[in-house]
Design a protein around this motif. Structure first.
Motif, short mmCIF file in Angstrom:
data_model
loop_
_atom_site.label_atom_id
_atom_site.label_comp_id
_atom_site.label_asym_id
_atom_site.label_seq_id
_atom_site.Cartn_x
_atom_site.Cartn_y
_atom_site.Cartn_z
N MET A 1 -11.45 -9.23 -55.69
CA MET A 1 -12.30 -8.19 -55.11
C MET A 1 -12.68 -8.55 -53.69
N ASN A 2 -12.92 -7.51 -52.88
CA ASN A 2 -13.30 -7.72 -51.47
C ASN A 2 -12.30 -8.60 -50.74
N ASN A 3 -11.03 -8.29 -50.90
CA ASN A 3 -9.98 -9.09 -50.27
C ASN A 3 -10.16 -9.09 -48.76
N SER A 56 -3.79 -8.05 -52.57
CA SER A 56 -4.00 -7.42 -53.88
C SER A 56 -3.91 -5.90 -53.70
N TYR A 57 -3.62 -5.21 -54.78
CA TYR A 57 -3.54 -3.75 -54.70
C TYR A 57 -3.60 -3.20 -56.12
N TYR A 80 -1.16 -15.30 -59.53
CA TYR A 80 -2.37 -15.45 -60.34
C TYR A 80 -3.33 -14.27 -60.18
N PHE A 81 -3.08 -13.37 -59.23
CA PHE A 81 -3.91 -12.17 -59.12
C PHE A 81 -3.70 -11.23 -60.31
N PHE A 220 -10.91 -18.23 -45.34
CA PHE A 220 -11.29 -16.84 -45.56
C PHE A 220 -11.83 -16.73 -46.99
N PHE A 221 -12.62 -15.65 -47.23
CA PHE A 221 -13.32 -15.51 -48.51
C PHE A 221 -13.12 -14.13 -49.10
N SER A 222 -12.85 -14.09 -50.41
CA SER A 222 -13.00 -12.87 -51.17
C SER A 222 -14.27 -13.03 -52.02
N GLU A 223 -14.35 -12.26 -53.11
CA GLU A 223 -15.56 -12.30 -53.93
C GLU A 223 -15.93 -13.72 -54.36
#
Length: 411
Positions: A1-3, A56-57, A80-81, A220-223
């Motif tokens: 989430m929040n890629n 991701s999509y 792994y996504f 970088f950061f996602s959720e």
């Protein structure tokens, strides 16, 4: 989430730098991605291409059919996504091309760095890791700083300038080209990282010796994922294993801030295999309209092309190409002087045949720093107490720290 690689900041700056004269295209069947169309073919490639660290999509195929007569290439989808790619009965086909390996550390079941180390490393390895950090912290005026959120622009510029110089030094030492140092790519990261850092979608983890950055990692950061994008440290400090100290510092930060996955991103390096709890694949996903001969042909040829590139990569052809490109570009490694040396202990009460003291920070003496730092590592001294002297014999120097002294002979 929040890629982070699909954020407006990332996609906007990427488009300005690499697709300035091209229009973005969006499709109802894959609403979370933006695409750039090939100049001649009905082939659409995701914005960001290979400069993301994981795309991701989601597919929306219940009613959307705007993929007709087209093919779509999506770079760097981590396996792994676990993206739902089921297209059965929709007329949409999919090829996968497995590319780079990826590595990550799953931190979900660990409450502290020591807990993780206890499960991932043997007792002797844990002892070595702690020794490296203890010796390093005791030998220099060390600071570990994670910059995320508010940050002075002058500080950012200073760190990024050091970042580039450390990367140049590292790859001049290896005598291979590095894609990150391509002027256009480096300018992209420089323009991108500051606004994303302010948005807390990126960070710079910096190891300082005094006021000098000697290790820098762009993240970088996602959720709940930290993506390690680019990392480098000053090779002069290799004896102190700054790479391990960097990972320990980042793991400690991740555990304190609820990050569940530390993702080393794409590419094989020995250190990743030692630290990772999971290996995965980066895949290229190639979708196409099954009813269109042209779209099927484009998709098939695209898959074969990337499969062949990976075959060459497996045969180490890319490494040879990077070395050849380095030589063809006329890069000089004169600034990185490879020096072999030996230590000889001497009687502390004996005569010292020296001519003058040499300033350790002077550029002309930087080739002696690996010897100085190994001396510190072996003798548990502090850099501020080290003195370096020239002697009457060429390539022989006297090193002292408190009561310890040795002669260094360059070979």
């Amino acid at each position: 989430m929040n890629n982070p690689f699909q954020s407006p900041t990332f996609t906007g700056i990427w488009s300005e730098r690499f697709a300035a004269n091209k229009s973005e295209h969006r499709f109802d069947f894959m609403p979370s991605l933006a695409f750039i169309k090939h100049r001649f073919l009905p082939l659409y490639t995701n914005v960001g291409k290979t400069l993301t660290k994981g795309i991701s999509y989601r597919l929306e195929l219940e009613s959307a059919r705007d993929f007709r007569k087209k093919a779509f290439l999506i770079y760097d989808v981590p396996s792994y996504f676990e993206i739902d790619t089921d297209t059965h009965g929709t007329g949409l086909g999919l090829y996968r091309s497995t590319q780079y390996p990826g590595f990550l550390i799953n931190l979900e079941n660990h409450g502290s760095v020591n807990e993780f180390l206890a499960t991932a490393f043997s007792k002797s390895s844990r002892y070595k890791l702690k020794k490296y950090k203890k010796r390093f912290d005791a030998s220099f005026d060390v600071r570990y700083v994670m910059y995320r959120g508010e940050m002075a622009r002058e500080t950012y510029d200073h760190i990024f300038d050091s970042f580039r110089k450390l990367l140049e030094k590292r790859f001049d030492d290896k005598q291979i080209t590095n894609n990150n140092l391509d002027p256009k790519e480096w300018q992209f990261y420089y323009e991108l990282s500051y606004p994303m850092l302010l948005e807390e979608k990126a960070s710079l983890f910096v190891i300082y010796n005094g006021d000098e950055p000697i290790g820098v990692t762009l993240n970088f950061f996602s959720e709940d994922i930290l993506f390690d994008a680019i990392t480098v440290f000053d090779i002069d400090y290799a004896k102190f294993h700054l790479g391990s100290n960097t990972i320990l510092g980042l793991l400690e930060w991740c555990l304190a801030n609820g990050v569940k996955i530390f993702d080393f991103s794409k590419g094989y390096f020995d250190y990743k295999t030692r630290w990772a709890t999971k290996t995965y694949d980066f895949e290229y996903h190639i979708y196409y309209d099954c009813k269109s001969i042209r779209a099927r042909t484009i998709a098939y040829c695209t898959k074969r092309f990337f499969d062949f590139k990976q075959y060459l990569r497996d045969k180490k052809v890319n490494e040879r190409m990077h070395r050849m490109t380095y030589r063809l570009k006329g890069r000089s490694s004169e600034s990185v002087q490879h020096v072999n040396y030996r230590f000889h202990e001497i009687d502390p009460e004996g005569p010292i045949d020296t001519t003058r003291e040499l300033p350790l920070d002077a550029l002309e003496n930087h080739h002696l720093r690996p010897a100085v730092f190994e001396f510190l590592y072996l003798n548990k001294g502090h850099f501020k107490d080290v003195r370096l002297y020239a002697t009457r014999k060429k390539n022989r120097y006297l090193l002292t720290c408190n009561t310890k002294q040795v002669v260094v002979t360059l070979e």
